[in-house]
Design an enzyme around this catalytic site. Structure first.
Site, PDB file in Angstrom:
ATOM      1  NE  ARG A   1      -2.842  -0.299   3.279  1.00  0.00           N
ATOM      2  CZ  ARG A   1      -3.806  -1.232   3.329  1.00  0.00           C
ATOM      3  NH1 ARG A   1      -4.903  -1.078   2.634  1.00  0.00           N
ATOM      4  NH2 ARG A   1      -3.670  -2.304   4.094  1.00  0.00           N
ATOM      5  CE1 TYR A   2       0.101   4.079   4.032  1.00  0.00           C
ATOM      6  CE2 TYR A   2       0.387   1.812   4.771  1.00  0.00           C
ATOM      7  CZ  TYR A   2      -0.320   3.011   4.802  1.00  0.00           C
ATOM      8  OH  TYR A   2      -1.438   3.122   5.592  1.00  0.00           O
TER       9      TYR A   2
ATOM     10  CE  LYS B   1      -1.984   1.655  10.181  1.00  0.00           C
ATOM     11  NZ  LYS B   1      -2.025   0.667   9.094  1.00  0.00           N
TER      12      LYS B   1
ATOM     13  NE  ARG C   1      -5.587  -7.455   7.319  1.00  0.00           N
ATOM     14  CZ  ARG C   1      -4.452  -7.017   7.857  1.00  0.00           C
ATOM     15  NH1 ARG C   1      -3.911  -7.641   8.880  1.00  0.00           N
ATOM     16  NH2 ARG C   1      -3.836  -5.977   7.354  1.00  0.00           N
TER      17      ARG C   1
ATOM     18  CB  CYS D   1      -5.905 -14.871  15.780  1.00  0.00           C
ATOM     19  SG  CYS D   1      -5.744 -13.759  14.377  1.00  0.00           S
TER      20      CYS D   1
ATOM     21  CG  ASP E   1     -10.254  -0.510  10.717  1.00  0.00           C
ATOM     22  OD1 ASP E   1     -10.047   0.654  10.317  1.00  0.00           O
ATOM     23  OD2 ASP E   1      -9.351  -1.253  11.156  1.00  0.00           O
TER      24      ASP E   1
ATOM     25  CB  CYS F   1     -10.314  -9.197  18.449  1.00  0.00           C
ATOM     26  SG  CYS F   1      -8.611  -9.613  18.887  1.00  0.00           S
TER      27      CYS F   1
ATOM     28  NE  ARG G   1       4.503   1.903   6.150  1.00  0.00           N
ATOM     29  CZ  ARG G   1       4.448   3.127   5.625  1.00  0.00           C
ATOM     30  NH1 ARG G   1       5.383   3.532   4.790  1.00  0.00           N
ATOM     31  NH2 ARG G   1       3.457   3.938   5.929  1.00  0.00           N
TER      32      ARG G   1
ATOM     33  CG  ASP H   1      -5.945   1.449   8.234  1.00  0.00           C
ATOM     34  OD1 ASP H   1      -5.254   1.551   7.201  1.00  0.00           O
ATOM     35  OD2 ASP H   1      -5.522   0.997   9.309  1.00  0.00           O
TER      36      ASP H   1
ATOM     37  CB  CYS I   1     -11.149  -9.179  14.045  1.00  0.00           C
ATOM     38  SG  CYS I   1      -9.885  -9.489  12.793  1.00  0.00           S
TER      39      CYS I   1
HETATM   40  S1  SF4 Z   1      -7.655  -8.121  15.602  1.00  0.00           S
HETATM   41 FE1  SF4 Z   1      -8.129  -9.835  14.196  1.00  0.00          FE
HETATM   42  S2  SF4 Z   1      -6.147 -10.344  13.274  1.00  0.00           S
HETATM   43 FE2  SF4 Z   1      -5.716  -9.159  15.137  1.00  0.00          FE
HETATM   44  S3  SF4 Z   1      -5.477 -10.699  16.784  1.00  0.00           S
HETATM   45 FE3  SF4 Z   1      -7.608 -10.020  16.814  1.00  0.00          FE
HETATM   46  S4  SF4 Z   1      -8.651 -11.542  15.557  1.00  0.00           S
HETATM   47 FE4  SF4 Z   1      -6.498 -11.707  15.042  1.00  0.00          FE
END
Ligand code: SF4
Length: 360
Positions: free
Chosen positions: A91-92, A318, A113, A104, A274, A108, A95, A311, A111
């Protein structure tokens, strides 16, 4: 009750006393779409007597996740728009992200993603895809930094991580390798001598960016895991998601940022949440976030200040979204707010010429 294993199903959560039987139907529907995992370390931290426990809210599914708003999208930060080969996001200019794994240790509930990670997610890069990802990095001399994210790259075995770092060591133009992880907090015993050795490679500087959102996550075991990394010469940064009902008050944020600094972790990003599907119950307004961040300015040391970022949806990268302390009049004079919110003129009135600043 303390779980001895990772909790992965609604039944596991009910047996651990984290979900009431009457909510199992809704939680089952959430589980059909989004992955669940709570490690023993995180399950042990949850206060079952607190219906708003900030650790539970991060990891225990909620029926509110079944509500997707029109603003929300499966790829909220636009990774796919910048993915030239599988596993790479470029994207940048200087990097890339290398998404080696989409698994994971915990999932979360907010999350960004969540449509890509978990057992039904994009999995682990195949050896062929990994070859292509490294070929891409090697072919782009402008790539100075590689950020391993995912998923959580530290779920990989030390042997797999060492292989990745050995390949990185052969690419002269890559100088920095950064790992984004929750492992030191959610599974601190994993940070052992083998894993730490695997994160280092000749000629590369390793950074570890720890994702943690509430000061209670920084248990003695988590701090000890971070100390092992830092003592080994790895630089640590933090990233935190600003979340309604979890850390959206000045005291919690202040304690968290200080705890990072005390653990030799430099506060880095404070993410505005997000637009991930089923996460609207976690979001606060940008104005609320700005007020919280402005409040930190006068309250805690400069060392503890994170950068508040968003983002931009669509993959535009960002942007820093904290309020600015400075407002110009377009004629060389500025009004600058101090940490108590009082405004001051710069340069002092009538002295613009002496400060060498043109007045027209
Ligand atoms: S935010 Fe999403 S990618 Fe990051 S640790 Fe939590 S579940 Fe995994």
């Amino acid at each position: 009750m303390t779980a001895a294993r990772v909790l992965k199903t609604p039944k596991d959560l009910a047996e651990a006393g984290l979900v009431e039987a009457e909510h199992l139907g809704d939680i089952g529907r959430v589980a059909e779409r989004y992955a669940i995992a709570i490690t023993p370390a995180m399950a042990a931290l949850i206060d079952r007597n607190d219906p708003n426990d900030p650790i539970a809210r991060q990891f225990v599914p909620d029926a509110a996740e079944l509500v997707t708003t029109r603003q929300e999208r499966d790829d909220p930060i636009g990774d796919l728009a910048h993915s030239p080969v599988e596993g790479i996001v470029h994207r940048y200019p200087d990097r890339v992200l290398l998404k080696a794994v989409h698994v994971c240790p915990v999932y979360c509930r907010f999350c960004f993603r969540r449509e890509m990670v978990g057992p039904q997610g994009l999995g682990t890069l195949s050896p062929e895809a990994m070859d292509k990802a490294f070929a891409y990095i090697a072919d782009h001399p402008e790539i100075w930094e590689v950020i391993l994210t995912g998923g959580d790259p530290l779920v990989l075995s030390p042997r797999r991580l060492a292989e990745i770092m050995e390949r990185m060591a052969k690419i002269e133009h890559v100088k920095i390798v950064r790992f984004h992880t929750r492992i030191p907090v959610v599974e601190p015993d994993r940070i052992d001598a083998w894993l730490i050795a695997a994160l280092k490679a000749s000629g590369k500087t390793t950074y570890v960016a720890l994702h943690a959102n509430h000061p209670r996550e920084l248990t003695d075991a988590a701090r000890a895991a971070c100390a092992r990394l830092v003592d080994a010469g790895i630089v640590m940064l933090s990233q935190t998601v600003l979340l309604r009902g979890i850390n959206d008050d000045p005291e919690t944020l202040a304690v968290l940022m200080r705890a990072f600094v005390e653990a030799r972790i430099k506060p880095y990003y404070l993410h505005h949440p997000d637009l991930a599907p089923g996460t609207s119950h976690f979001r606060l307004s940008i104005e609320e976030g700005q007020a919280l961040v402005a409040g930190l300015r006068g309250r805690i040391s400069g060392l503890c200040q994170p950068t508040y970022i968003l983002d931009i949806p669509g993959g535009h990268g960002k942007a820093v979204i904290g309020t600015s302390a400075i407002r110009g009049d377009g004629k060389g004079s500025y009004s600058i707010s101090d940490f108590k919110g009082r405004d001051h003129i710069y340069p002092p009135e009538g002295l613009a010429d002496e400060a060498g600043i043109p007045t027209a």
